[in-house]
Design a protein around this motif. Structure first.
Motif, PDB file in Angstrom:
ATOM      1  N   GLN A  92     -35.207  36.803  -5.558  1.00 48.48           N
ATOM      2  CA  GLN A  92     -35.677  37.307  -4.178  1.00 48.48           C
ATOM      3  C   GLN A  92     -36.055  36.768  -3.151  1.00 48.48           C
ATOM      4  O   GLN A  92     -37.505  35.591  -3.862  1.00 48.48           O
ATOM      5  CB  GLN A  92     -36.559  37.947  -5.211  1.00 48.48           C
ATOM      6  N   GLY A  93     -36.740  36.676  -1.988  1.00 47.70           N
ATOM      7  CA  GLY A  93     -36.496  36.068  -1.378  1.00 47.70           C
ATOM      8  C   GLY A  93     -37.207  34.558  -1.380  1.00 47.70           C
ATOM      9  O   GLY A  93     -35.643  34.079  -2.215  1.00 47.70           O
ATOM     10  N   ASN A  94     -38.180  33.467  -0.876  1.00 42.87           N
ATOM     11  CA  ASN A  94     -38.496  32.597  -1.306  1.00 42.87           C
ATOM     12  C   ASN A  94     -38.745  32.267  -2.654  1.00 42.87           C
ATOM     13  O   ASN A  94     -39.387  31.273  -3.375  1.00 42.87           O
ATOM     14  CB  ASN A  94     -38.926  31.696  -0.534  1.00 42.87           C
TER      15      ASN A  94
ATOM     16  N   GLY B 101     -31.907  31.483   1.273  1.00 48.58           N
ATOM     17  CA  GLY B 101     -31.559  32.254   1.834  1.00 48.58           C
ATOM     18  C   GLY B 101     -30.238  33.451   2.227  1.00 48.58           C
ATOM     19  O   GLY B 101     -30.564  34.669   1.754  1.00 48.58           O
ATOM     20  N   SER B 102     -28.955  33.136   1.986  1.00 45.83           N
ATOM     21  CA  SER B 102     -28.169  33.646   1.358  1.00 45.83           C
ATOM     22  C   SER B 102     -27.149  33.707   0.492  1.00 45.83           C
ATOM     23  O   SER B 102     -27.261  33.900  -0.626  1.00 45.83           O
ATOM     24  CB  SER B 102     -27.274  33.625   3.402  1.00 45.83           C
TER      25      SER B 102
ATOM     26  N   HIS C 229     -30.208  40.978   3.690  1.00 48.98           N
ATOM     27  CA  HIS C 229     -30.909  41.333   2.210  1.00 48.98           C
ATOM     28  C   HIS C 229     -31.733  40.262   1.507  1.00 48.98           C
ATOM     29  O   HIS C 229     -30.717  38.949   1.220  1.00 48.98           O
ATOM     30  CB  HIS C 229     -29.554  41.686   0.864  1.00 48.98           C
ATOM     31  N   THR C 230     -32.365  40.231   0.876  1.00 50.20           N
ATOM     32  CA  THR C 230     -32.980  39.414   0.828  1.00 50.20           C
ATOM     33  C   THR C 230     -32.884  39.082  -1.208  1.00 50.20           C
ATOM     34  O   THR C 230     -33.824  37.728  -1.300  1.00 50.20           O
ATOM     35  CB  THR C 230     -34.597  39.756   0.574  1.00 50.20           C
TER      36      THR C 230
ATOM     37  N   GLY D 267     -34.561  44.897  -0.632  1.00 49.96           N
ATOM     38  CA  GLY D 267     -36.021  44.341  -0.703  1.00 49.96           C
ATOM     39  C   GLY D 267     -36.264  43.867  -2.464  1.00 49.96           C
ATOM     40  O   GLY D 267     -35.581  45.013  -2.811  1.00 49.96           O
TER      41      GLY D 267
END
Lengths: 112, 115
Positions: B50-52, B72-73, B29-30, B97
């Motif tokens: 959200q992501g990077n 990212g976790s 999951h991002t 996402g």
């Protein structure tokens, strides 16, 4: 700004009865989603049902259904044949960008 | 598979101390969110990863609150110099996402009590 209003802080119904939880909302999103979440005493938030605003058909999930009135900005949840396990807090919500805005909740008690 | 986990389940701390709350999202999951739920209230958005991308910190109530998401976790929410009004349940959620249509999966929360 998005707001979600739940006018019933607490409700009680007898097991097997049908109960309707009210929700009104306001949003500036052109396309948006509406949600009902359930939070039992375990604190675990669970998605009960989701409605996409551009869909006219009311969403249904087994005993749970919604009455979505877009013009009135109303999104009520109907629970049919209520069960003891339905006892929980129920939160109505909508999205703002990629976040979810929650109402203050309705505490529902199902009585044996 | 495993759901979202949070630790500790309960935390009691003295006013003025710092606390760290941990969230392990669902693998892959991002998107990750932190919410605060005060007694009898709904969920208040705090921060979103959200992501990077740079996190959305718009919900943090004061500069005593901060959060990180490493690799990212796992995410950690830190509250410095805790106050009694910080007492609440802190919930973490993750989803696949960025799309609003994706379902958020919630952890069981950490109940923080500041004495």
């Amino acid at each position: 700004a998005q707001t979600v209003t739940q006018s019933q802080p607490e409700m009680s119904v007898q097991e097997a009865e049908t109960v309707t939880l009210s929700c009104t909302y306001d949003t500036s999103e052109s396309n948006y989603y509406l949600f009902w979440y359930k939070q039992p005493p375990s604190r675990q938030m669970i998605l009960v049902i989701r409605q996409e605003a551009y869909k006219q058909q009311n969403a249904t999930e087994n005993r749970f259904s919604v009455n979505f009135q877009k013009a009135a900005k109303s999104f009520s949840l109907k629970i049919s044949d209520s069960q003891l396990g339905d006892t929980a807090m129920y939160f109505c919500a909508t999205n703002r960008d990629d976040k979810i805005i929650f109402g203050k909740g309705t505490r529902l008690h199902i009585l044996p | 598979g495993a759901g979202v986990s949070q630790s500790p389940s309960n935390k009691v701390t003295e006013k003025g101390k710092d606390v760290e709350l941990r969230c392990d999202p669902i693998s892959g999951h991002t998107a990750l969110y932190w919410y605060r739920q005060s007694l009898g209230q709904g969920l208040e958005f705090l921060i979103y990863f959200q992501g990077n991308s740079a996190p959305d910190k718009s919900g943090l109530p004061s500069d005593r609150f901060s959060a990180e998401r490493t690799g990212g976790s796992v995410s950690t929410l830190t509250i410095q110099r805790t106050q009694q009004e910080d007492s609440a349940v802190y919930l973490c959620a993750s989803k696949t996402g960025p799309l609003s249509s994706y379902e958020q999966y919630f952890g069981p929360g950490t109940r923080l009590t500041v004495t």
